[in-house]
Design an enzyme around this catalytic site. Structure first.
Site, short mmCIF file in Angstrom:
data_model
loop_
_atom_site.label_atom_id
_atom_site.label_comp_id
_atom_site.label_asym_id
_atom_site.label_seq_id
_atom_site.Cartn_x
_atom_site.Cartn_y
_atom_site.Cartn_z
N ASN A 199 0.71 -1.27 -0.19
CA ASN A 199 -0.08 0.08 -0.03
C ASN A 199 0.79 1.46 -0.25
O ASN A 199 1.91 1.39 0.30
CB ASN A 199 -1.02 -0.28 0.62
CG ASN A 199 -2.12 1.15 0.85
OD1 ASN A 199 -2.71 1.44 -0.24
ND2 ASN A 199 -2.87 0.99 1.82
N GLN A 205 -15.10 -1.35 1.61
CA GLN A 205 -15.92 -0.48 1.55
C GLN A 205 -16.32 -0.34 -0.05
O GLN A 205 -15.47 -0.22 -1.18
CB GLN A 205 -15.21 0.62 1.45
CG GLN A 205 -14.34 0.99 2.97
CD GLN A 205 -13.10 2.05 3.22
OE1 GLN A 205 -12.00 1.60 1.90
NE2 GLN A 205 -13.36 2.80 3.66
N HIS A 222 -11.41 -3.99 -3.72
CA HIS A 222 -10.01 -4.27 -3.36
C HIS A 222 -10.39 -4.79 -1.65
O HIS A 222 -11.44 -4.07 -0.71
CB HIS A 222 -9.25 -3.43 -3.48
CG HIS A 222 -9.44 -1.79 -2.69
ND1 HIS A 222 -10.60 -1.05 -3.23
CD2 HIS A 222 -8.88 -1.29 -1.95
CE1 HIS A 222 -10.49 -0.04 -2.68
NE2 HIS A 222 -9.72 0.21 -1.98
N HIS A 268 -8.78 -4.27 1.85
CA HIS A 268 -7.67 -4.36 2.86
C HIS A 268 -7.40 -5.20 3.99
O HIS A 268 -7.84 -5.45 4.67
CB HIS A 268 -8.04 -2.40 3.89
CG HIS A 268 -8.27 -1.66 3.18
ND1 HIS A 268 -7.84 -0.61 2.48
CD2 HIS A 268 -9.67 -1.23 2.27
CE1 HIS A 268 -7.69 -0.05 1.81
NE2 HIS A 268 -9.44 -0.73 1.54
N GLY A 313 -17.37 4.41 1.76
CA GLY A 313 -15.59 4.90 1.95
C GLY A 313 -14.53 4.50 0.95
O GLY A 313 -13.57 4.60 0.86
N GLN A 314 -16.00 3.35 -0.56
CA GLN A 314 -14.49 3.33 -1.42
C GLN A 314 -14.19 4.52 -1.92
O GLN A 314 -15.09 5.28 -2.61
CB GLN A 314 -15.66 2.41 -1.67
CG GLN A 314 -14.85 1.37 -3.85
CD GLN A 314 -15.59 0.86 -3.77
OE1 GLN A 314 -16.32 0.49 -3.97
NE2 GLN A 314 -14.55 -0.10 -5.53
N THR A 315 -12.82 4.94 -2.71
CA THR A 315 -12.58 5.56 -3.20
C THR A 315 -11.81 5.22 -4.50
O THR A 315 -11.46 6.31 -5.12
CB THR A 315 -11.41 6.20 -1.96
OG1 THR A 315 -10.10 5.15 -1.84
CG2 THR A 315 -11.84 7.09 -0.91
N VAL A 316 -11.50 4.11 -5.19
CA VAL A 316 -10.90 4.09 -5.89
C VAL A 316 -11.75 2.89 -6.92
O VAL A 316 -12.31 1.25 -6.06
CB VAL A 316 -9.72 2.59 -5.75
CG1 VAL A 316 -9.40 2.20 -7.64
CG2 VAL A 316 -9.07 3.53 -5.12
N HIS A 325 -12.70 0.02 -7.82
CA HIS A 325 -12.41 -1.44 -8.57
C HIS A 325 -11.93 -1.74 -6.59
O HIS A 325 -11.49 -1.23 -5.81
CB HIS A 325 -10.93 -0.93 -8.88
CG HIS A 325 -10.23 -2.17 -9.37
ND1 HIS A 325 -9.50 -2.40 -10.39
CD2 HIS A 325 -10.26 -3.43 -8.71
CE1 HIS A 325 -8.99 -3.95 -10.80
NE2 HIS A 325 -9.09 -4.65 -9.26
#
Length: 500
Positions: free
Chosen positions: A368, A424, A437, A439, A430-433, A435
């Site tokens: 990350n 997310q 994924h 964490h 809260g997902q910002t990308v 795609h």
């Protein structure tokens, strides 16, 4: 030569030595604080002179930290004058004078809220509480969260702080000072116990409420509210106050207070001004109260939880001399990636192969750019699937199989027996990308004061909006080194599991 001292005398000498050592320790743990009271007017120079005199006098009383009230810079009787006199925290002469006073007298200062000019809000001011250390450095700032808006038409009462004031966006982590960990708030904030409890949960020892309470509400609620905040949080409360008539339109209640963790009033300035009162406070008093009434241990965290959704630790960019908003940097060719190196598309982000430590047919895992905790890594499907629902059955099976493998790896590498594993899934989560994924973050006891605070840090770690500093990015070299190490550790793990 050994002397045959009488046992009784030896015992007496030992007792005296023990008492003396205890006294020295107790003296070292006692801190002297001063709560100040004044009557601010529209004349900034006159108010500054009052502040200067109080600091000078209190410093002679060996006070380590002084607490001044809300609007210690000025109080005007109309919106236009209030806005026109506001200054920048960094460039304004009033705060510069406060900083000079702190450095000159070698004391810490709690100032305000003062009226802060911020170009982001041209038609309003921010009500900003400033902590200045004994070298004159601004170590923390807090913008008032709760604005006092009251309208009672039948009594011709209209007090609308929101007409000219911009509310803050963050609770601020308690500040380490020579007198203890100071939690910042302002005036009307005291009516919201969630704020003070949040501060006590993140280890505040002193709760501050610099205020300009009205006479009517002060007479009814001032002492009750402040003692309640002290008792329920088992903290000292220091509430500097304005008092008397500031102009024909406005009067303040006064009674600047220092309250101990048991709710006892240690100092009360009454209706005098300008003045200050000194009290001695100690860690031992806090520990004693919390030991004898262990409410922190009795909280039913399995039933309810309270944690800060927006906790800021560092100064806002606007309050730093080299104020610059960090651009949205990602792992990409702009970050020094070799354009000839194979890469993966992670939403709008390019992930170079050198940062990937595992790849299956349908899924990959990579290190990350900004880590909430050491070992914070990501797992994503190779194909760009935005949401969990967008994966095929084969992708989903491989994705979750990879998550389990990577979790085992990270727990082994970081000597952990727990992990936070979270997705997310969607913007409101809260997902910002765009795609999908996962964490994976190895956890250890005590890495967060409250376990769920990790979700707050996760929500903020990749934000770049003004006023929301994110986690600093790691260098590409750091990331490649970690990925290389994880590839080797993964080989060892798979070999161990095959042979077991």
């Amino acid at each position: 030569m050994m002397l045959n001292w009488p046992l009784k005398l030896l015992t007496s000498v030992s007792r005296i030595h023990f008492i003396r050592q205890c006294s020295i320790r107790n003296m070292a743990s006692v801190k002297r604080v001063a709560v100040c009271q004044m009557t601010s007017v529209a004349d900034k120079a006159a108010n500054l002179e009052v502040v200067s005199n109080l600091v000078s006098q209190a410093a002679k009383d060996n006070v380590q930290m002084l607490f001044f009230p809300e609007a210690c810079d000025y109080i005007c009787d109309n919106k236009n004058d209030t806005l026109s006199q506001a200054e920048s925290i960094i460039e304004g002469p009033t705060v510069a004078s406060y900083r000079d006073l702190a450095a000159k007298h070698k004391v810490w200062l709690s100032m305000g809220g003062i009226h802060e000019l911020d170009e982001a809000y041209p038609s309003k001011v921010c009500n900003t509480h400033i902590i200045i250390d004994d070298k004159g450095n601004i170590v923390q700032t807090y913008r008032k969260l709760h604005l006092f808006d009251v309208e009672i038409p039948e009594r011709n009462i209209r007090l609308k702080e929101s007409d000219f004031c911009q509310p803050g966006d963050h609770i601020v982590a308690p500040v380490e000072t020579p007198v203890g960990k100071v939690g910042l708030s302002i005036c009307y904030d005291m009516r919201f116990p969630e704020l003070s409890t949040s501060l006590s949960i993140v280890t505040a020892e002193i709760l501050t409420y610099p205020s300009a309470f009205t006479q009517a509400t002060g007479a009814a609620h001032w002492h009750v509210l402040l003692r309640a905040r002290a008792i329920e949080n088992q903290c000292y409360v220091i509430a500097a106050a304005q008092v008397g008539a500031h102009n024909p339109k406005r009067k303040s209640y006064g009674h600047a207070l220092i309250v101990d963790p048991w709710g006892e009033v240690l100092a009360d300035c009454g209706e005098s001004a300008p003045c200050y009162k000194v009290a001695e406070i100690s860690d031992e008093r806090i520990k004693s109260v919390r030991k004898n009434m262990p409410v922190f241990q009795h909280r039913r965290r399995n039933i309810y939880s309270l944690y800060c959704l927006s906790l800021r630790k560092d100064l806002l960019p606007a309050h730093q001399k080299s104020a610059a908003v960090e651009p949205c940097s990602r792992i990409s060719s702009d970050a020094g990636v070799n354009p000839d190196e194979p890469y993966y598309n992670f939403g709008h982000v390019i992930v170079p192969e050198s940062c990937v430590f595992f790849k299956s047919k349908l899924t990959y895992a990579f290190v990350n750019l900004r880590c909430v905790l050491p070992g914070h890594v990501l797992v994503a499907p190779i194909r760009m699937a935005e949401r969990n629902r967008d994966m095929t059955e084969d992708e989903a099976q491989d994705f979750y199989k990879t998550i389990r493998l990577v979790q085992r790896l990270m727990e082994k590498v970081h000597s952990a027996d727990s992990c936070t594993v979270t997705i997310q899934d969607g913007r409101d989560a809260g997902q910002t990308v765009k795609h999908l994924h996962c964490h994976i973050m190895p956890r250890k006891k005590g890495d967060f004061i409250e376990n769920d605070l990790i979700y707050l840090e996760l929500a903020k770690h990749d934000q770049f909006k003004k006023g929301h500093p994110s986690k600093p990015p790691r260098t590409r070299e750091e990331m490649i080194t970690e990925a290389t190490h994880l590839r080797l550790e993964l080989q060892n793990l798979l070999a161990e599991e095959k042979n077991s």
